[in-house]
Design an enzyme around this catalytic site. Structure first.
Site, PDB file in Angstrom:
ATOM      1  N   HIS A  16      -0.386  -2.199   6.457  1.00 53.87           N
ATOM      2  CA  HIS A  16       0.665  -1.193   6.334  1.00 53.87           C
ATOM      3  C   HIS A  16       1.921  -1.529   7.129  1.00 53.87           C
ATOM      4  O   HIS A  16       2.727  -0.644   7.403  1.00 53.87           O
ATOM      5  CB  HIS A  16       0.134   0.207   6.693  1.00 53.87           C
ATOM      6  CG  HIS A  16      -0.892   0.726   5.735  1.00 53.87           C
ATOM      7  ND1 HIS A  16      -1.252   2.048   5.640  1.00 53.87           N
ATOM      8  CD2 HIS A  16      -1.650   0.092   4.794  1.00 53.87           C
ATOM      9  CE1 HIS A  16      -2.185   2.201   4.706  1.00 53.87           C
ATOM     10  NE2 HIS A  16      -2.451   1.033   4.176  1.00 53.87           N
ATOM     11  N   HIS A  51     -10.257   1.089   0.274  1.00 58.87           N
ATOM     12  CA  HIS A  51     -10.299   2.511  -0.078  1.00 58.87           C
ATOM     13  C   HIS A  51     -10.543   2.742  -1.572  1.00 58.87           C
ATOM     14  O   HIS A  51     -10.357   3.861  -2.062  1.00 58.87           O
ATOM     15  CB  HIS A  51      -8.989   3.197   0.346  1.00 58.87           C
ATOM     16  CG  HIS A  51      -8.852   3.349   1.829  1.00 58.87           C
ATOM     17  ND1 HIS A  51      -9.572   4.276   2.546  1.00 58.87           N
ATOM     18  CD2 HIS A  51      -8.122   2.670   2.732  1.00 58.87           C
ATOM     19  CE1 HIS A  51      -9.258   4.177   3.832  1.00 58.87           C
ATOM     20  NE2 HIS A  51      -8.380   3.204   3.968  1.00 58.87           N
ATOM     21  N   GLU A  85      -4.138   1.971  -2.998  1.00 57.52           N
ATOM     22  CA  GLU A  85      -5.384   2.436  -2.380  1.00 57.52           C
ATOM     23  C   GLU A  85      -5.252   3.645  -1.453  1.00 57.52           C
ATOM     24  O   GLU A  85      -6.270   4.247  -1.099  1.00 57.52           O
ATOM     25  CB  GLU A  85      -6.073   1.284  -1.621  1.00 57.52           C
ATOM     26  CG  GLU A  85      -5.363   0.905  -0.332  1.00 57.52           C
ATOM     27  CD  GLU A  85      -6.308   0.310   0.707  1.00 57.52           C
ATOM     28  OE1 GLU A  85      -7.506   0.183   0.455  1.00 57.52           O
ATOM     29  OE2 GLU A  85      -5.822  -0.027   1.800  1.00 57.52           O
ATOM     30  N   ASN A  86      -4.013   3.960  -1.046  1.00 59.97           N
ATOM     31  CA  ASN A  86      -3.833   5.129  -0.173  1.00 59.97           C
ATOM     32  C   ASN A  86      -2.951   6.193  -0.799  1.00 59.97           C
ATOM     33  O   ASN A  86      -2.410   7.053  -0.105  1.00 59.97           O
ATOM     34  CB  ASN A  86      -3.217   4.710   1.166  1.00 59.97           C
ATOM     35  CG  ASN A  86      -3.975   3.588   1.830  1.00 59.97           C
ATOM     36  OD1 ASN A  86      -3.532   2.448   1.842  1.00 59.97           O
ATOM     37  ND2 ASN A  86      -5.148   3.898   2.349  1.00 59.97           N
ATOM     38  N   HIS A  88      -2.852  -4.215   3.456  1.00 60.91           N
ATOM     39  CA  HIS A  88      -3.875  -3.514   4.237  1.00 60.91           C
ATOM     40  C   HIS A  88      -3.414  -3.087   5.616  1.00 60.91           C
ATOM     41  O   HIS A  88      -3.866  -2.065   6.118  1.00 60.91           O
ATOM     42  CB  HIS A  88      -5.172  -4.319   4.366  1.00 60.91           C
ATOM     43  CG  HIS A  88      -6.216  -3.673   5.217  1.00 60.91           C
ATOM     44  ND1 HIS A  88      -6.873  -2.525   4.850  1.00 60.91           N
ATOM     45  CD2 HIS A  88      -6.698  -3.984   6.445  1.00 60.91           C
ATOM     46  CE1 HIS A  88      -7.736  -2.184   5.800  1.00 60.91           C
ATOM     47  NE2 HIS A  88      -7.635  -3.038   6.778  1.00 60.91           N
ATOM     48  N   ASP A  94       0.809  -1.224   0.000  1.00 62.30           N
ATOM     49  CA  ASP A  94       0.000   0.000   0.000  1.00 62.30           C
ATOM     50  C   ASP A  94       0.849   1.284   0.000  1.00 62.30           C
ATOM     51  O   ASP A  94       1.540   1.576   0.981  1.00 62.30           O
ATOM     52  CB  ASP A  94      -0.908   0.060   1.226  1.00 62.30           C
ATOM     53  CG  ASP A  94      -1.854  -1.126   1.361  1.00 62.30           C
ATOM     54  OD1 ASP A  94      -1.441  -2.259   1.056  1.00 62.30           O
ATOM     55  OD2 ASP A  94      -2.999  -0.924   1.803  1.00 62.30           O
TER      56      ASP A  94
HETATM   57 FE   LIG Z   1      -4.031   0.552   2.810  1.00 63.59          FE
HETATM   58 FE   LIG Z   2      -6.848  -1.307   3.106  1.00 64.62          FE
END
Ligand SMILES: [Fe+2]
Ligand SMILES: [Fe+2]
Ligand SMILES: [Fe+2]
Ligand SMILES: [Fe+2]
Ligand SMILES: [Fe+2]
Ligand SMILES: [Fe+2]
Ligand SMILES: [Fe+2]
Ligand SMILES: [Fe+2]
Lengths: 273, 273, 273, 273
Positions: free
Chosen positions: C180, C68, C39-40, C178, C8
């Protein structure tokens, strides 16, 4: 004394049915004190200073909130100014506002109102049981206060009933909110505490907990990007619990659920003399 | 036709009030069909083959379960043998038993009963909305079935109302269970589906959702090692929803909540002619 | 073939470290295929079309997302246009975009990439295990595809390991994201599937999962109204998993975790010949 | 001083690898103090008095537990007798045992060990941040204690990193457990606190977080009645974090993750002089 608790007011439909019905209810039911949960009054999310004033003007004495307490930024500084506006007391120390207050009714009787929030399926605040135990200690039912009303804002029926059973006899009432559905179990518990697992919502019941159904259904079904939730805007139903306490003991003598308006089977007014 | 749905039966108190009241209710209310949720009948946790038979002997036509379906090991093989015992249909394929059945009443009318389980604050089963859509497709209300009753076993009021609104007009009733508290919102939705956010519990209400209060309170307060939960054993209250459907359309004409016995304000029998 | 999965990417710190390092990594590690979870990337929340292009320009072949996926409104129509941008495949039917794609590397080898999302402590999507089983059925490892990479975006270590063990030998890799945080358990499972419980984050690790610490701490401690979360903006660390597969079987031969940049102990480049 | 923290020991595989490796590690790494999380030592669920003794006999100084603290009934009274056995300190007052202790190493240096538990995706205990703040107040790092080690037993990476960042510089180490997966982010934070998002598990990694994979997979896939979980029984891997502190300041000078045994890429011993 006669205390009316009104469940979570959702959007304009909810505000309108409260404003339209409460003044007459105060007179007809000879209400001494009115508590109302306003956490969804501002378009479903939180409450504003102006809406607070509208509620006070139609006969609400104390407003409570809940998990939506902070939704509207402008309400946050207002908590410090308006002592009749409460938020759950078991937020960590330092949260804006107060979780309890002692208020006088028209005849000078003191009513302690405390709002506390549940934790099951909700955010991990401080323990509602221990917090409540601690904060009500200075008060004696039928002594320095005529009544103690606990507004338990919680999701799980188990937690609500556990708290009510744990405080049975120590407070006048444990009335609950948050699920937006009135429970049919209003009663006085064995040791004298009035209880209802949920007082329900004041709002439009042809909805999903007060919000327009299509967008709410969509969230469950599609899980994808969707329309914002907004309050249903049909005619509302007022839901609440009427509690009669004994001033000498502070305990509840009897309760009557109220449902007035559109959507649900109405209760009519209780015939108390 | 007249259908009675009885909410989660908890322990002996619940079984006793059902056995004691149901035979007479069947007669006096001219009931055509009785559905009962038995997921907590065996000392609060699950159900046994013997308890199933006891229910059928006193006038239950179909038993549903819920998240407690598998609590008693001996019931698992029984699901395959007893077609009148259902479990939520949205368990993954391969789960024991069936989630729906078509049953005949005494006059040969066909009733489709489906149990489905919610996911909000519960285990992640298959989507209740899509599963329901798929499994009811072969059935036409007022056509090959006289009535369709959906038992939605779920925690969150939002998910229950979303499903009911989504299926309004497509099924005779969405009656819900699991919270063990009757909601005061029984009604017929705009397109003809009977609905109640929760039918409540058949059991001892001087308790925490049917279990003895001290151990239940202790779990919330102490979070430590504690006593096992066991059902409260005082006199029970029967809670359920009475639904009258129109055989020609399969839609609901009217509903009446029933609360009979100790603990809650009783409803009495509805005066339907 | 050599596949790099990048965890991520959070905010500018994450984008910068990817853009700064990836072109050289592609050359030095002789990478055939690069997958990256974006996604981030857009200030911590979602991704935009322009950021997608930036990633493709520096050597990313396929972008995945996660919970996200829909954070930025402008990305939603983009899913339909950009086949190299994936979202979890187990969203309900009808969600924008696709959850898998078959892509060619520079030598024409086909790589199936599937993203799937977990459910434990997350939203109740369709079953990741059954969905995956169904969607990979048309593909044969070492047959019509040279490699199958599953990006399992999930919170719970138990669910991640369960899925990896369930698919061991059937896919080239189960790489997860997810949380991180990179896990130190990268390995090839007994039947030949590369696995890492979490590939970690590309971003600034002097933070709370990539976001500035004070506001993140405040949320846990104060639970009240607070500052918005925003990405930490110090120098980032690139985290990912390097996977070498056997083209004949599609199974993984070896893996090497990569950590390059500020904050964490760097791995250096693996010495593979 | 040199402190070793060993992650959650799961079943016999975990106990064996600890017993087999720790005595030599103590000598070779010149360990001054060893802390070990034993919450899954007894067949995956809890710990027994006898297993406690086994750990102390092979070189463990202090045992911590976690959410499985009370799994074995016989351990409950043992908490009162064995001061070297801790449970999370943020259980409500009245829970058996203690959540912290000050212990002497062989050279008489005092080490404060505190275990605290997270709340995100876990049970709602007292606030870990505030509790920790309160309980460590009497201690001064490099003053009345040479080191303070916080064992943060938590699920969410965000909560772990938030607590570590909040206590950076105030304690020697925040080492975390519960997910059973070692994180690859062991480091000394900017103000001198050693940190690892998870120290991992001591146990058989060819498993689902230490338990046999088939039954664990089955729970996610079938959601129905299934086999009991039991620990995987292949050769284990010891996972932990080695922390070197400065006795004068109590802060961490350096850290080294340890992974020794089967299943994961081994770290070997750090070469410190
Ligand atoms: Fe994430
Ligand atoms: Fe996530
Ligand atoms: Fe509300
Ligand atoms: Fe609420
Ligand atoms: Fe139940
Ligand atoms: Fe249930
Ligand atoms: Fe553990
Ligand atoms: Fe744990």
């Amino acid at each position: 004394m006669r205390i009316l608790y009104l469940g979570d007011v959702v959007g304009r439909s909810g505000r309108d049915v409260v404003a339209g019905r409460l003044p007459r209810l105060r007179r007809e039911l000879k209400l001494d004190f009115v508590i109302c949960c306003g956490e969804n009054a501002a378009h479903g999310f939180g409450i504003t200073p102006r809406i607070c004033d509208d509620f006070f003007n139609v006969g609400v004495d104390v407003l409570t909130t809940g998990n939506h307490a902070w939704d509207q930024r402008e309400i946050i500084p207002h908590f410090a100014k308006e002592s009749r506006l409460l938020r759950p007391i078991n937020f960590p120390p330092g949260a804006p506002g107060a979780g309890l207050g002692v208020f006088s009714d028209a005849r000078g009787r003191q009513v302690l109102v405390v709002q506390v929030m549940g934790r099951l399926f909700m955010d991990a605040l401080d323990c509602p049981f221990r917090t409540l135990d601690q904060v009500i200690r200075p008060y004696r039912l039928g002594g320095n206060v005529a009544a103690i009303v606990v507004d338990f804002h919680a999701e799980a029926t188990s937690e609500k009933q556990a708290l009510a059973m744990a405080y049975d006899g120590r407070v006048s009432a444990v009335v609950c909110g948050h699920t937006h559905v009135p429970s049919a179990d209003a009663r006085v518990l064995p040791k004298g505490t009035a209880f209802q697992t949920d007082a329900g919502m004041c709002g439009d019941y042809t909805s999903v907990i007060g919000m327009k159904a299509p967008a709410a259904i969509d969230r469950f079904v599609r899980k994808g990007p969707g329309e914002r939730l907004s309050p249903a805007d049909g005619p509302g139903c007022l839901c609440g619990l009427l509690i009669e306490t004994d001033d000498a003991t502070g305990k509840a003598r009897r309760v009557a659920p109220l449902r007035m308006g559109a959507g649900l089977a109405e209760t009519g007014l209780p015939h108390w003399h």
